[in-house]
Scaffold this active site. Sequence first.
Site, PDB file in Angstrom:
ATOM      1  N   ARG A   1      51.947 -47.032 -34.624  1.00  0.00           N
ATOM      2  CA  ARG A   1      50.961 -46.061 -35.095  1.00  0.00           C
ATOM      3  C   ARG A   1      51.209 -45.672 -36.539  1.00  0.00           C
ATOM      4  O   ARG A   1      50.467 -44.849 -37.083  1.00  0.00           O
ATOM      5  CB  ARG A   1      51.065 -44.822 -34.238  1.00  0.00           C
ATOM      6  CG  ARG A   1      49.817 -44.519 -33.401  1.00  0.00           C
ATOM      7  CD  ARG A   1      50.179 -43.338 -32.549  1.00  0.00           C
ATOM      8  NE  ARG A   1      49.080 -42.661 -31.960  1.00  0.00           N
ATOM      9  CZ  ARG A   1      48.729 -42.784 -30.678  1.00  0.00           C
ATOM     10  NH1 ARG A   1      49.313 -43.646 -29.896  1.00  0.00           N
ATOM     11  NH2 ARG A   1      47.771 -42.043 -30.197  1.00  0.00           N
TER      12      ARG A   1
ATOM     13  N   ARG B   1      44.171 -33.457 -20.250  1.00  0.00           N
ATOM     14  CA  ARG B   1      45.370 -33.394 -21.079  1.00  0.00           C
ATOM     15  C   ARG B   1      45.319 -32.183 -22.005  1.00  0.00           C
ATOM     16  O   ARG B   1      44.260 -31.823 -22.504  1.00  0.00           O
ATOM     17  CB  ARG B   1      45.476 -34.681 -21.913  1.00  0.00           C
ATOM     18  CG  ARG B   1      46.140 -35.810 -21.156  1.00  0.00           C
ATOM     19  CD  ARG B   1      46.032 -37.142 -21.854  1.00  0.00           C
ATOM     20  NE  ARG B   1      46.314 -37.103 -23.288  1.00  0.00           N
ATOM     21  CZ  ARG B   1      46.360 -38.194 -24.053  1.00  0.00           C
ATOM     22  NH1 ARG B   1      46.156 -39.389 -23.524  1.00  0.00           N
ATOM     23  NH2 ARG B   1      46.611 -38.089 -25.340  1.00  0.00           N
TER      24      ARG B   1
HETATM   25  P1  ADP Z   1      45.462 -41.355 -27.395  1.00  0.00           P
HETATM   26  O1  ADP Z   1      44.970 -41.557 -26.002  1.00  0.00           O
HETATM   27  O2  ADP Z   1      44.900 -40.168 -28.040  1.00  0.00           O
HETATM   28  O3  ADP Z   1      45.413 -42.571 -28.237  1.00  0.00           O
HETATM   29  P2  ADP Z   1      48.276 -41.418 -26.660  1.00  0.00           P
HETATM   30  O4  ADP Z   1      48.326 -41.127 -25.219  1.00  0.00           O
HETATM   31  O5  ADP Z   1      48.485 -42.808 -27.097  1.00  0.00           O
HETATM   32  O6  ADP Z   1      46.953 -40.836 -27.271  1.00  0.00           O
HETATM   33  O7  ADP Z   1      49.318 -40.480 -27.420  1.00  0.00           O
HETATM   34  C1  ADP Z   1      49.368 -39.089 -27.206  1.00  0.00           C
HETATM   35  C2  ADP Z   1      50.314 -38.452 -28.220  1.00  0.00           C
HETATM   36  O8  ADP Z   1      51.630 -39.011 -28.066  1.00  0.00           O
HETATM   37  C3  ADP Z   1      49.954 -38.684 -29.682  1.00  0.00           C
HETATM   38  O9  ADP Z   1      49.032 -37.724 -30.170  1.00  0.00           O
HETATM   39  C4  ADP Z   1      51.317 -38.549 -30.352  1.00  0.00           C
HETATM   40  O10 ADP Z   1      51.711 -37.189 -30.472  1.00  0.00           O
HETATM   41  C5  ADP Z   1      52.248 -39.198 -29.331  1.00  0.00           C
HETATM   42  N1  ADP Z   1      52.416 -40.654 -29.571  1.00  0.00           N
HETATM   43  C6  ADP Z   1      52.045 -41.672 -28.754  1.00  0.00           C
HETATM   44  N2  ADP Z   1      52.366 -42.857 -29.287  1.00  0.00           N
HETATM   45  C7  ADP Z   1      52.954 -42.593 -30.486  1.00  0.00           C
HETATM   46  C8  ADP Z   1      53.488 -43.400 -31.525  1.00  0.00           C
HETATM   47  N3  ADP Z   1      53.499 -44.746 -31.450  1.00  0.00           N
HETATM   48  N4  ADP Z   1      54.006 -42.768 -32.603  1.00  0.00           N
HETATM   49  C9  ADP Z   1      54.034 -41.428 -32.700  1.00  0.00           C
HETATM   50  N5  ADP Z   1      53.524 -40.615 -31.772  1.00  0.00           N
HETATM   51  C10 ADP Z   1      52.996 -41.181 -30.665  1.00  0.00           C
END
Ligand code: ADP
Length: 216
Positions: free
Chosen positions: A88, A160
């Site tokens: 990310r 969530r």
């Molecule tokens: P979405 O469904 O919004 O894409 P995720 O479930 O993938 O969200 O992620 C939820 C949260 O977990 C993010 O907003 C972040 O805070 C954290 N997160 C998930 N993956 C990463 C990553 N690769 N790097 C940094 N933070 C992450």
Amino acid sequence: MLIILLGPPGAGKGTQAEKITGEHNLANISTGDILRSAVKKNSALGRKAKQYMDQGQLVPDELVVEIVKERLRNSGEEDGYLFDGFPRTVEQAIFLEKALPELGKKIDRVISIDVEESELIERLTGRRVCSNCGANYHIKYNPPAVRNVCDKCGGDLYQRDDDTLETVKERLEVYRKQTEPLIEFYEKKDLLSSVDGSKSMEEVYEQINNILEDFQ
Ligand code: ADP
Ligand code: ADP
Ligand code: ZN
């Protein structure tokens, strides 16, 4: 096979990851799911990560990289990996690039799922998730047969904490600043394919499957 799903929050990464790994023998590596499960267990990692997640900010790279290292060490008999929500940041992408050769792996394809912002907001604020198996639903676009009950396992659905309008807006901003540069990063390496994520779940899946066919 090693595939990365890239896209803004709400693009449908989790939904597509579930379908793809249901039909292909790939390990589904979702850093968001791993982090949420750490938060639920109230582990040291979970407590650190929660403060960022609740604010809609990214969890620091050092923590995320550790999680992914650990997950790659414990991989089983699958034919490959599907990354959902990782990398990310450019820093995470560089870590992955360095870690893969040691494991005898390389990235086959990065699939960018494109959806416009107003649609993302609608999708995220209507998202519901199974508290037991993690399956994704949407109150309008993909409702369960029985309200708030998971079709797959009977678990309770919940919203969530970070799917409120205010946090969603912050997450989209964070995406533009920190994650979107990865599109160009992977384009330059000739690894990027884009799909139109505004289509129905089935149509998006079909587009992705067409891309995956080249890597079987
Ligand atoms: P979405 O469904 O919004 O894409 P995720 O479930 O993938 O969200 O992620 C939820 C949260 O977990 C993010 O907003 C972040 O805070 C954290 N997160 C998930 N993956 C990463 C990553 N690769 N790097 C940094 N933070 C992450
Ligand atoms: P991401 O993991 O990228 O954050 P999700 O897969 O969780 O995205 O999808 C976000 C929300 O949008 C969920 O409620 C999901 O049911 C819904 N959704 C996913 N794909 C589509 C689609 N193609 N059309 C309409 N709604 C969708
Ligand atoms: Zn379930």
